[in-house]
Motif scaffolding. Structure first.
Motif, short mmCIF file in Angstrom:
data_model
loop_
_atom_site.label_atom_id
_atom_site.label_comp_id
_atom_site.label_asym_id
_atom_site.label_seq_id
_atom_site.Cartn_x
_atom_site.Cartn_y
_atom_site.Cartn_z
N ALA A 95 5.05 13.83 -9.43
CA ALA A 95 4.69 13.61 -8.03
C ALA A 95 3.19 13.41 -7.87
O ALA A 95 2.74 12.47 -7.20
N LEU A 96 2.41 14.29 -8.49
CA LEU A 96 0.95 14.17 -8.40
C LEU A 96 0.46 12.92 -9.13
O LEU A 96 -0.48 12.27 -8.68
N GLY A 97 1.12 12.59 -10.24
CA GLY A 97 0.74 11.40 -11.00
C GLY A 97 0.96 10.13 -10.20
O GLY A 97 0.11 9.24 -10.18
N ALA A 98 2.11 10.05 -9.53
CA ALA A 98 2.40 8.86 -8.70
C ALA A 98 1.37 8.72 -7.60
O ALA A 98 0.91 7.62 -7.29
N ALA A 99 0.99 9.86 -7.00
CA ALA A 99 0.00 9.82 -5.91
C ALA A 99 -1.39 9.50 -6.43
O ALA A 99 -2.09 8.63 -5.90
N LEU A 100 -1.81 10.19 -7.50
CA LEU A 100 -3.16 10.00 -8.04
C LEU A 100 -3.35 8.58 -8.58
O LEU A 100 -4.31 7.89 -8.25
N LEU A 101 -2.39 8.14 -9.41
CA LEU A 101 -2.52 6.81 -10.01
C LEU A 101 -2.35 5.71 -8.96
O LEU A 101 -3.00 4.67 -9.04
N GLY A 102 -1.49 5.97 -7.97
CA GLY A 102 -1.34 5.02 -6.87
C GLY A 102 -2.63 4.89 -6.06
O GLY A 102 -3.01 3.80 -5.65
N GLY A 103 -3.29 6.03 -5.84
CA GLY A 103 -4.57 6.01 -5.15
C GLY A 103 -5.63 5.25 -5.91
O GLY A 103 -6.41 4.49 -5.34
N LEU A 104 -5.67 5.45 -7.24
CA LEU A 104 -6.62 4.71 -8.08
C LEU A 104 -6.36 3.20 -8.01
O LEU A 104 -7.30 2.41 -7.90
N LEU A 105 -5.09 2.83 -8.07
CA LEU A 105 -4.72 1.40 -8.04
C LEU A 105 -5.12 0.76 -6.71
O LEU A 105 -5.79 -0.28 -6.68
N LEU A 159 -4.60 12.07 -2.22
CA LEU A 159 -4.75 11.23 -3.40
C LEU A 159 -4.39 9.77 -3.14
O LEU A 159 -5.05 8.85 -3.62
N VAL A 160 -3.32 9.55 -2.37
CA VAL A 160 -2.84 8.19 -2.14
C VAL A 160 -3.68 7.45 -1.10
O VAL A 160 -4.04 6.29 -1.29
N GLU A 161 -4.00 8.12 0.01
CA GLU A 161 -4.64 7.44 1.14
C GLU A 161 -6.16 7.64 1.21
O GLU A 161 -6.83 6.98 2.00
N LEU A 172 -4.75 -1.78 -12.51
CA LEU A 172 -3.80 -1.23 -13.47
C LEU A 172 -4.50 -0.79 -14.76
O LEU A 172 -4.05 0.15 -15.42
N HIS A 173 -5.60 -1.46 -15.12
CA HIS A 173 -6.36 -1.01 -16.29
C HIS A 173 -6.94 0.38 -16.05
O HIS A 173 -6.96 1.22 -16.96
N LEU A 174 -7.37 0.62 -14.81
CA LEU A 174 -7.86 1.95 -14.45
C LEU A 174 -6.74 2.99 -14.55
O LEU A 174 -6.94 4.11 -15.03
N VAL A 175 -5.53 2.59 -14.12
CA VAL A 175 -4.36 3.47 -14.22
C VAL A 175 -4.09 3.81 -15.69
O VAL A 175 -3.85 4.97 -16.05
N TYR A 176 -4.14 2.80 -16.56
CA TYR A 176 -3.83 3.02 -17.98
C TYR A 176 -4.94 3.79 -18.70
O TYR A 176 -4.68 4.49 -19.67
N SER A 223 0.82 -1.21 0.00
CA SER A 223 0.00 0.00 0.00
C SER A 223 0.86 1.26 0.00
O SER A 223 0.38 2.35 -0.32
N LEU A 224 2.14 1.12 0.37
CA LEU A 224 3.07 2.25 0.36
C LEU A 224 3.90 2.29 -0.93
O LEU A 224 4.80 3.13 -1.04
N TYR A 225 3.59 1.41 -1.86
CA TYR A 225 4.34 1.28 -3.12
C TYR A 225 4.56 2.64 -3.78
O TYR A 225 5.69 3.01 -4.12
N SER A 226 3.48 3.39 -3.99
CA SER A 226 3.59 4.65 -4.72
C SER A 226 4.37 5.71 -3.95
O SER A 226 4.93 6.64 -4.55
N TRP A 227 4.45 5.57 -2.60
CA TRP A 227 5.16 6.57 -1.82
C TRP A 227 6.67 6.51 -2.03
O TRP A 227 7.37 7.50 -1.81
N VAL A 228 7.18 5.35 -2.46
CA VAL A 228 8.61 5.27 -2.76
C VAL A 228 8.95 6.20 -3.93
O VAL A 228 10.02 6.82 -3.96
#
Length: 497
Positions: free
Chosen positions: A409-419, A219-221, A469-473, A49-54
């Motif tokens: 930065a926003l993309g990693a958070a937003l897409l990570g939140g969606l995933l 966005l992430v949490e 991941l389909h939602l991310v894409y 769940s912390l994947y995108s925070w890296v």
């Protein structure tokens, strides 16, 4: 500044360029080598769940400091700021390699991001200083070759370290490269700094860090560990909105603002910066989550996952080299439009991606994204540096880097939140919320743990990851379309002069 230009002719420009490119390589290789190793890192340290925070931690401090470093470079010179950036980057890299938990890794990546905030913009500004306008388009091709070199070595080294040694060497390998880059700049770059008193906009930097970090946390949490209708969520929204408001207020009041709004009066800078925000989100979406799809869903190795990213980094320098010549013939706008079209083609490939289509299809989508990034970014940088004079070049270049970093930065958070949200929803839909969680997806990324999962649990996790991941894409395709629409507002060549 003619006397400066005359002095640059006496500099050992090839050696300076090589040192700068090596410094840029440190930041460029992060896109492929860390992403390639991430599934193994998560499998070892846990905390899916912390994947995108890296990625978000690194990109947050990168975005927040790129403008302040650009301002400091105008005051104290490029040399000391570049060296400071490399030093911070290496400290963060060392600590990342020694991380024993996901939290420690994220903190180390914060430090690494501080250093990266100086690497790319200062390197680009140094090149802008030592090469004239006619040479700059050609040199952009050389700078972009850094991405090609990192494309080949990143996945190879990443796969080698993960499969043979340890993911920790992914970070430790930066140390000798960073030291070489620093030595080259120390010995070969000589500057005459004009002493002048100028204020540094620390307040602007603080407010943008507060605003962006709280917004990324939302966005992430949001909907995962923090309910959307909770008081904590309302508090974060207020803090983020308050931070953005004070940032804009501070920039209008500051004597030397971190983000001078005067540069936005140039239409080419405005469109380039806004587009860089969306393309930054696209780039991080591909580099962060493609390895997870190839390894977790397709069941391929870390090396194969790395090579699906390689095609993006190969397409990038090829397109940049072509763009350096093309923009002189058809202009910045038309070159950028071709790049925007390529981004959409790549977005369609990812939108249609399924486990059955295999790594080749993923690699093709990655390649077209790389072509689009190369064409647009080269056009943007050369166009921006041609639109402003020497005194504005540093901050104008840094502002574009800031927008791209902020987008990432926003993309990693937003897409990570969606995933994370989609995986959680799928698990609940299957009635397994009490037995497994989003973090259970760690097991898909470790061959040994994957084999120990029951067939039913493995299927649910893989299907959840696939739908997430389909939602991310889908988001990537929407961002690509938006990027092309923004590019249409770019002025034509006659209006750029």
């Amino acid at each position: 500044m003619e006397h400066r230009n005359e002095k640059t002719k006496k500099l050992k420009r090839p050696l300076i360029l090589a040192s700068v490119m090596l410094g840029m390589f440190l930041a460029a290789i992060e896109a492929t080598i860390v992403a390639t190793a991430m599934p193994s890192i998560v499998a070892d340290l846990g905390g899916f769940s912390l994947y995108s925070w890296v990625f978000s931690a690194y990109l947050l401090t990168n975005a927040a400091t790129v403008l302040i470093f650009g301002k400091l470079a105008d005051i104290f010179g490029r040399k000391p700021i570049f060296i400071t950036g490399v030093t911070l980057f290496l400290i963060g890299s060392s600590l990342s390699g020694f991380s024993s938990s996901m939290i420690m890794l994220i903190i180390a990546r914060f430090i690494q991001g501080f250093g990266a905030g100086a690497l790319m913009p200062i390197a680009t500004t140094i090149v802008g200083d030592i090469y004239n306008r006619q040479e700059r388009a050609k040199i952009q091709g050389y700078l972009s070759s850094v991405w090609g070199i990192s494309a080949v070595t990143g996945p190879l080294l990443g796969g080698f370290f993960v499969d043979i040694l340890s993911w920790r060497y992914v970070f430790w390998m930066n140390i000798p490269l960073g030291l070489l880059s620093m030595l080259g700049i120390i010995f070969f770059l000589h500057e005459d700094i004009e002493k002048q008193k100028r204020s540094i906009d620390y307040a602007g930097s603080f407010w943008i860090v507060l605003a962006v970090s709280s917004f990324m946390f939302i966005l992430v949490e949001g909907g995962i560990s923090i309910a959307w209708n909770s008081m904590l969520m309302y508090g974060l929204i207020c803090v983020s909105a308050f931070g953005f408001f004070l940032f804009f207020y501070q920039e209008r009041q500051a004597a030397d603002p971190m983000m001078p709004f005067t540069i936005w009066k140039y239409r080419i800078i405005t469109t380039a910066n806004v587009t860089s925000l969306t393309t930054g989100m696209i780039m991080i979406g591909v580099s962060s989550y493609l390895p997870a799809f190839v390894q977790g869903v397709m069941g391929q190795s870390a090396t194969v996952a790395g090579f699906t990213l390689t095609t993006m980094s190969i397409g990038w320098p090829i397109a940049s080299t072509i763009a350096g010549k093309l923009l002189l013939i058809i202009g910045y706008r038309n070159t950028s439009l071709i790049g925007g079209t390529s981004l959409i083609i790549g977005g369609v490939f990812f939108f249609l991606l399924t486990p059955e289509l295999g790594p080749f299809w993923a690699g093709m989508g990655s390649f077209f994204i790389g072509i689009g990034m190369g064409l647009t970014n080269t056009s943007f940088i050369v166009g921006i540096q041609s639109a402003v004079g020497w005194k504005m070049r540093g901050i104008a270049t840094a502002a574009n880097m800031f927008m791209r970093s902020l987008g990432s930065a926003l993309g990693a958070a937003l897409l990570g939140g969606l995933l994370n949200g989609q995986i959680k929803a799928y698990i609940e839909q299957k009635g397994l919320s009490g037995k497994i969680s989003v973090d259970t997806a760690n097991n898909l990324l470790d061959p040994n743990r994957n084999a120990s999962l029951s067939a039913g649990i493995r299927k649910v996790l893989q299907e959840g990851l696939t739908t997430g991941l389909h939602l991310v894409y889908t988001g990537l395709l929407i961002l690509a379309i938006l990027s092309l629409l923004i590019i249409f507002f770019m002025p034509k060549k006659a209006e750029e002069e």
